[in-house]
Design an enzyme around this catalytic site. Structure first.
Site: not given
Length: 93
Positions: A22, A40
């Site tokens: 990320r 997520n």
């Protein structure tokens, strides 16, 4: 948002959680001038939502599938649409 802006939603499958994916995605998106987020999901995927020019979103998608990401990407499923409400910056969720 510009007139020709788009919204890319990409579902990234593979070993993409707990490996800096990320953060890496956020860095690439900001370099491309995109707004959005990378989040997520409980099933192990990462959802990437990016808004900006089609060219920049296509480049981000190329980077997500290019093999030089943290972890290991098995596949990316993408969906294109019109930009939704304005998103400020690019965040990790």
């Amino acid at each position: 948002m510009g007139e020709s802006d788009v919204r890319l939603t990409a579902w990234v499958h593979g070993r993409v959680q707990g490996v800096g994916f990320r953060w890496w995605t956020r860095s690439r998106a900001l370099e491309l001038g995109l707004t959005g987020y990378a989040a997520n999901k409980p099933d192990g995927r990462v959802q990437v939502v990016a808004q900006g020019s089609r060219a920049a979103c296509e480049r981000l998608l190329d980077l997500l599938t290019g093999g030089n990401t943290p972890g290991h990407v098995d596949k990316v499923i993408s969906d294109w649409g019109e930009p939704a409400d304005a998103i400020a910056g690019f965040t990790e969720r």
